[in-house]
Write an enzyme that holds these catalytic residues in place. Sequence first.
Site, PDB file in Angstrom:
ATOM      1  N   PHE A 146       0.843  -1.189   0.000  1.00  0.00           N
ATOM      2  CA  PHE A 146       0.000   0.000   0.000  1.00  0.00           C
ATOM      3  C   PHE A 146       0.889   1.253   0.000  1.00  0.00           C
ATOM      4  O   PHE A 146       1.883   1.310   0.724  1.00  0.00           O
ATOM      5  CB  PHE A 146      -0.922  -0.015   1.232  1.00  0.00           C
ATOM      6  CG  PHE A 146      -1.944   1.069   1.192  1.00  0.00           C
ATOM      7  CD1 PHE A 146      -3.079   0.936   0.401  1.00  0.00           C
ATOM      8  CD2 PHE A 146      -1.769   2.242   1.899  1.00  0.00           C
ATOM      9  CE1 PHE A 146      -4.028   1.949   0.321  1.00  0.00           C
ATOM     10  CE2 PHE A 146      -2.715   3.257   1.832  1.00  0.00           C
ATOM     11  CZ  PHE A 146      -3.847   3.114   1.042  1.00  0.00           C
ATOM     12  N   ARG A 155     -12.906  -3.920  -6.570  1.00  0.00           N
ATOM     13  CA  ARG A 155     -12.787  -4.654  -5.296  1.00  0.00           C
ATOM     14  C   ARG A 155     -14.164  -4.824  -4.648  1.00  0.00           C
ATOM     15  O   ARG A 155     -14.940  -3.871  -4.556  1.00  0.00           O
ATOM     16  CB  ARG A 155     -11.885  -3.897  -4.320  1.00  0.00           C
ATOM     17  CG  ARG A 155     -10.496  -3.597  -4.844  1.00  0.00           C
ATOM     18  CD  ARG A 155      -9.585  -3.111  -3.728  1.00  0.00           C
ATOM     19  NE  ARG A 155     -10.148  -1.995  -2.977  1.00  0.00           N
ATOM     20  CZ  ARG A 155      -9.601  -1.482  -1.890  1.00  0.00           C
ATOM     21  NH1 ARG A 155      -8.488  -1.991  -1.410  1.00  0.00           N
ATOM     22  NH2 ARG A 155     -10.159  -0.461  -1.272  1.00  0.00           N
ATOM     23  N   ASP A 162       1.561  -5.015   8.325  1.00  0.00           N
ATOM     24  CA  ASP A 162       0.423  -4.098   8.262  1.00  0.00           C
ATOM     25  C   ASP A 162      -0.833  -4.966   8.179  1.00  0.00           C
ATOM     26  O   ASP A 162      -0.991  -5.768   7.245  1.00  0.00           O
ATOM     27  CB  ASP A 162       0.568  -3.198   7.021  1.00  0.00           C
ATOM     28  CG  ASP A 162      -0.567  -2.184   6.879  1.00  0.00           C
ATOM     29  OD1 ASP A 162      -1.677  -2.472   7.369  1.00  0.00           O
ATOM     30  OD2 ASP A 162      -0.347  -1.139   6.241  1.00  0.00           O
ATOM     31  N   TYR A 183     -10.807   1.485  10.821  1.00  0.00           N
ATOM     32  CA  TYR A 183     -12.042   1.868  10.102  1.00  0.00           C
ATOM     33  C   TYR A 183     -12.507   0.864   9.052  1.00  0.00           C
ATOM     34  O   TYR A 183     -13.535   1.072   8.429  1.00  0.00           O
ATOM     35  CB  TYR A 183     -11.895   3.255   9.459  1.00  0.00           C
ATOM     36  CG  TYR A 183     -10.616   3.504   8.690  1.00  0.00           C
ATOM     37  CD1 TYR A 183     -10.433   2.954   7.423  1.00  0.00           C
ATOM     38  CD2 TYR A 183      -9.597   4.287   9.223  1.00  0.00           C
ATOM     39  CE1 TYR A 183      -9.261   3.176   6.725  1.00  0.00           C
ATOM     40  CE2 TYR A 183      -8.418   4.514   8.529  1.00  0.00           C
ATOM     41  CZ  TYR A 183      -8.259   3.962   7.288  1.00  0.00           C
ATOM     42  OH  TYR A 183      -7.093   4.175   6.592  1.00  0.00           O
ATOM     43  N   LYS A 184     -11.759  -0.225   8.849  1.00  0.00           N
ATOM     44  CA  LYS A 184     -12.216  -1.202   7.850  1.00  0.00           C
ATOM     45  C   LYS A 184     -13.048  -2.274   8.570  1.00  0.00           C
ATOM     46  O   LYS A 184     -14.184  -2.007   8.951  1.00  0.00           O
ATOM     47  CB  LYS A 184     -11.023  -1.795   7.111  1.00  0.00           C
ATOM     48  CG  LYS A 184     -10.198  -0.750   6.339  1.00  0.00           C
ATOM     49  CD  LYS A 184      -9.060  -1.428   5.611  1.00  0.00           C
ATOM     50  CE  LYS A 184      -8.043  -0.440   5.082  1.00  0.00           C
ATOM     51  NZ  LYS A 184      -8.532   0.344   3.946  1.00  0.00           N
TER      52      LYS A 184
HETATM   53  C1  LIG Z   1      -2.627  -1.575   3.830  1.00  0.00           C
HETATM   54  C2  LIG Z   1      -2.996  -0.194   4.236  1.00  0.00           C
HETATM   55  N1  LIG Z   1      -2.179   0.514   5.046  1.00  0.00           N
HETATM   56  C3  LIG Z   1      -2.488   1.764   5.437  1.00  0.00           C
HETATM   57  C4  LIG Z   1      -3.666   2.368   5.033  1.00  0.00           C
HETATM   58  C5  LIG Z   1      -4.060   3.761   5.402  1.00  0.00           C
HETATM   59  O1  LIG Z   1      -3.331   4.357   6.386  1.00  0.00           O
HETATM   60  P1  LIG Z   1      -3.921   5.640   7.163  1.00  0.00           P
HETATM   61  O2  LIG Z   1      -4.952   5.110   8.121  1.00  0.00           O
HETATM   62  O3  LIG Z   1      -2.747   6.234   7.810  1.00  0.00           O
HETATM   63  O4  LIG Z   1      -4.588   6.540   6.157  1.00  0.00           O
HETATM   64  C6  LIG Z   1      -4.548   1.668   4.200  1.00  0.00           C
HETATM   65  C7  LIG Z   1      -5.801   2.302   3.756  1.00  0.00           C
HETATM   66  O5  LIG Z   1      -6.570   1.821   2.977  1.00  0.00           O
HETATM   67  C8  LIG Z   1      -4.199   0.371   3.797  1.00  0.00           C
HETATM   68  O6  LIG Z   1      -5.004  -0.318   2.975  1.00  0.00           O
END
Ligand SMILES: Cc1ncc(COP(=O)(O)O)c(C=O)c1O
Length: 416
Positions: free
Chosen positions: A130, A375, A201, A226-227
């Site tokens: 990401f 997706r 992550d 938030y997911k």
């Molecule tokens: C794998 C991954 N890492 C990080 C993030 C986002 O990071 P942040 O919460 O700092 O915007 C996302 C957002 O979709 C993600 O899919």
Amino acid sequence: MIQMAPLIRADLEGLDARDALAPLRERFTLPEGILYLDGNSLGALPKATAARVAQVIEAEWGKDLIKGWRQHGWMALPSRVGEKIARLVGAEPGQVVAVDTTSINLFKLLAAALRLKPGRKTILSEAGNFPTDLYIAQGLAELLGSGYRLRLVEKDEILDAIDGDVAVVSLTHVDFKTAEIHDMAGITAHAQAKGALMLWDLCHSAGAVPVALDRCRADLAVGCGYKYLNGGPGAPAFLYVARRLQEALEQPLTGWLGHADPFAFEPHYRPAAGIARTVCSTPSVLGLAALECGVDAMLAADFAALNAKSTALTELFIRLIEERCSTFGFTLASPREAVRRGSQVSLRHRDGYAIVQALIARGVIGDFRAPDYMRFGFAPVYLRYVDVWDAVEHLRRVMAEAAWQRAEFQSRAAVT
Ligand SMILES: Cc1ncc(COP(=O)(O)O)c(C=O)c1O
């Protein structure tokens, strides 16, 4: 070869009627007429959240003002919510806190990892990780200068690329575009055998697939709220540091709330013991209250059963696409083998952006990631089997009627 009879909608109504997890859907607010297949981007709203946040605002903040920090345990929220998330990611107590954002937590833990491995200067990641994971690592390497670097390789080159200069391997467990799952135990063991630390992550994993951080001997992890944790837009994130690393860990955002004694107001920083040293700032009380409701909704479910349903939903989607949409030029971008796939299915199509917009116009919410990934997330906690049928049926019509070709679906919005 055994030929399976094509499914019909009534088969899926039967599955829903027998689904022991079906009542969990009642814990969520889902707008009428919407098929929500985007819980992999932003989880749905738990019914408990509005009342809980209103209570924190009106009863706790409104009436008790600053006394709320003591009377309502606000200061303990990062660890209280962190301990709940820990149960979803296979971590024993004392290793997870809910703080900051995923990007900020990446910065803190990547920097800390480099300090734990003096003499090694490489952060290793995959080119398809990401973007924020890559950008944060790039920014950190540039800040440190003197030979620090981010090295990017392809997925199948990761193991061979871990050499004596790699301080930390930083990977996203479930790929954001394809939902392919990395072998957490295998890659972690290999990285550690080569003397590197392993950071995962978990943005697309926490609450979606089984995660066993302790059992895999992971070193560090981050993830968002938030997911699949349903914490709401911009919810606080979380981080994990294995207990064995905590006392040596030095993270660079040495804010006052990671201090050993914040209310002593000493002029010099002394890190708190344990995981508390990864905290930087005043907790986001409203955000954590909402996140806690989302995490509680997940903890109410039997996670093994949830995972089995997630697999069944994604299997069903793939099967229906193959049975009912095989002539429209979609390619499956997610692994066919269920154990290698997260709670999401991605399809590739040259006109994917317009197709997703046409679906959204019909109330089927998925999303699009460049260059051509459509997706579809399947949160087992609030989706039904018939939703999968209905979503595929909408997709079939969008394609058969060429509805996606309409002009209004062609121009790209800023958020896809
Ligand atoms: C794998 C991954 N890492 C990080 C993030 C986002 O990071 P942040 O919460 O700092 O915007 C996302 C957002 O979709 C993600 O899919």
